[in-house]
Design a protein around this motif. Structure first.
Motif, PDB file in Angstrom:
ATOM      1  N   GLU A   1      60.597 -55.762  93.885  1.00  0.00           N
ATOM      2  CA  GLU A   1      59.612 -56.837  93.821  1.00  0.00           C
ATOM      3  C   GLU A   1      58.762 -56.871  95.081  1.00  0.00           C
ATOM      4  N   GLN A   2      57.486 -57.087  94.924  1.00  0.00           N
ATOM      5  CA  GLN A   2      56.615 -57.266  96.087  1.00  0.00           C
ATOM      6  C   GLN A   2      56.651 -58.710  96.542  1.00  0.00           C
TER       7      GLN A   2
ATOM      8  N   LEU B   1      61.320 -55.438  86.067  1.00  0.00           N
ATOM      9  CA  LEU B   1      60.525 -55.191  87.277  1.00  0.00           C
ATOM     10  C   LEU B   1      59.920 -53.789  87.277  1.00  0.00           C
ATOM     11  N   CYS B   2      60.683 -52.804  86.830  1.00  0.00           N
ATOM     12  CA  CYS B   2      60.151 -51.442  86.745  1.00  0.00           C
ATOM     13  C   CYS B   2      58.994 -51.374  85.761  1.00  0.00           C
TER      14      CYS B   2
ATOM     15  N   HIS C   1      55.906 -53.122  87.466  1.00  0.00           N
ATOM     16  CA  HIS C   1      55.342 -52.384  88.591  1.00  0.00           C
ATOM     17  C   HIS C   1      55.140 -50.895  88.296  1.00  0.00           C
ATOM     18  N   SER C   2      55.216 -50.499  87.035  1.00  0.00           N
ATOM     19  CA  SER C   2      55.016 -49.101  86.623  1.00  0.00           C
ATOM     20  C   SER C   2      55.888 -48.126  87.411  1.00  0.00           C
TER      21      SER C   2
ATOM     22  N   ARG D   1      48.510 -44.407  95.560  1.00  0.00           N
ATOM     23  CA  ARG D   1      49.010 -45.486  96.399  1.00  0.00           C
ATOM     24  C   ARG D   1      48.364 -45.438  97.795  1.00  0.00           C
TER      25      ARG D   1
END
Length: 124
Positions: free
Chosen positions: A68-69, A87-88, A91-92, A121
């Motif tokens: 998680e960010q 979460l995966c 957030h890809s 990124r």
């Protein structure tokens, strides 16, 4: 690339064997694991694994928090592994939940088919 490793007690030997088979590929990446899984992978392969607590005492939650960010409070009724899967998806982040998919992801990493994610990124 960061790679997370979690295995149920009944699958720990399978995880070790997977990591032995793909040691040369995994060595090029940063590995994270819940405590016992990480220790077993290190012992079997000599790879460096950054270990969280054991899964049953908070390691799965620690991995979820890293994904998680912006950390949020987990819902009490939501099992932690389902939280990581969610979460995966959000957030890809590629996720393997079985040996066949894990092998496909590792082979893809080895061929450089996921390098675009790191380039994207860096330019973000």
């Amino acid at each position: 690339m960061n790679i997370g490793l979690i295995a149920h007690d009944a699958k720990k030997t399978l995880l070790q064997n997977l990591c032995i088979a793909y040691r040369s590929v995994l060595a090029k990446h940063t590995l994270y694991a819940t405590g016992t899984s990480g220790r077993l992978v290190e012992e079997a392969t000599g790879l460096n694994v950054r270990k969280y607590l054991a899964g049953h005492v908070g390691g799965v939650q620690q991995m979820g928090s890293q994904i998680e960010q912006n950390p949020e409070q987990p819902k009490q009724h939501e099992p932690d592994v389902h939280r990581i899967i969610r979460l995966c998806d959000v957030h890809s982040i590629p996720l393997a939940t079985n040996l066949a998919t894990a092998e496909m992801l590792i082979k893809s990493l080895d061929r450089g088919e996921m390098d675009w994610r790191e380039i994207y990124r860096r330019n973000d």
